[in-house]
Write a protein that holds these residues in place. Structure first.
Motif: not given
Length: 211
Positions: A41-44, A47-52
């Motif tokens: 989730l941290e990787d995503v 990459r996206t700027g969305l919070a975990r």
């Protein structure tokens, strides 16, 4: 002729109306894409700027992503909209695998600081890596660098007492029966502080255990 579901979805996305993806099980599809790429989730999040926390709620269908969130997912993950809207694949039923390791019959990997015994070595494509470790190290100076590997780790002390050093926290003393769960890409190291070398059980997700 009425538009099909995909066309209706595309029209709603183009108009910026929200929420719009609940019937599409987008959360399941997002999780499928993440796991297929072995992303946390941290990787995503990076990459996206969305919070975990936001990503976790999307994956668990607790919230529907906004149009802006979908744009961030598409751009950050390098995918197009149809990929994100493709229904998740039906997961095959488990084959009912099992792998018994008798006491002392694991694969032994001694190092200057630890003596690892890898368990359940016969199963391929495991999601977890269980191993038992005799902690030989007595001082933090015995480590040339932090131990770190991808994924997460659960650790329980089976015998003796250890001191757990971690990159972002003060050292922590653990004794028999104590356990801890941590992100294993954070630098960490164990030393025995009991009279005899301590023994711990660890279970890691992804990556290799090394010392």
């Amino acid at each position: 002729m009425p538009a099909n579901t995909d066309q209706q979805t595309a029209l709603r996305i183009a108009s910026g109306r929200k929420p719009f993806v609940e019937p599409l099980r987008l959360g399941e599809r997002l999780k499928e894409i993440r796991l297929a790429n072995q992303w946390t989730l941290e990787d995503v999040s990076q990459r996206t700027g969305l919070a975990r926390s936001t990503l976790s709620k999307i994956e668990n269908s607790q919230i529907s992503p906004t149009f802006t969130a979908v744009q961030k997912l598409i751009n950050g993950l390098g995918i197009d909209l149809p990929q994100l809207l493709t229904p998740p694949r039906v997961q095959p039923r488990t084959m009912g695998r099992r792998d018994l390791t008798r006491q002392g019959e694991g694969q032994h990997h001694p190092t200057p600081t630890y003596e690892h015994e890898l368990l359940s070595c016969e199963l391929a494509q495991k999601r977890m890596i269980p191993f038992k470790t005799i902690v030989r190290a007595r001082q933090f100076d015995e480590f040339n660098e932090w131990v770190r590997h991808d994924g997460e780790e659960f650790l329980m002390v089976l015998e003796g007492e250890i001191r757990l050093y971690t990159e972002f926290y003060e050292p922590l003393q653990l004794t028999r029966g104590d356990s801890i769960y941590f992100d294993s890409d954070m630098g960490h190291a164990l030393v025995s502080v009991s009279e005899d070398d301590a023994v711990v059980l660890s279970v890691c997700t992804r990556g290799d255990s090394a010392a």
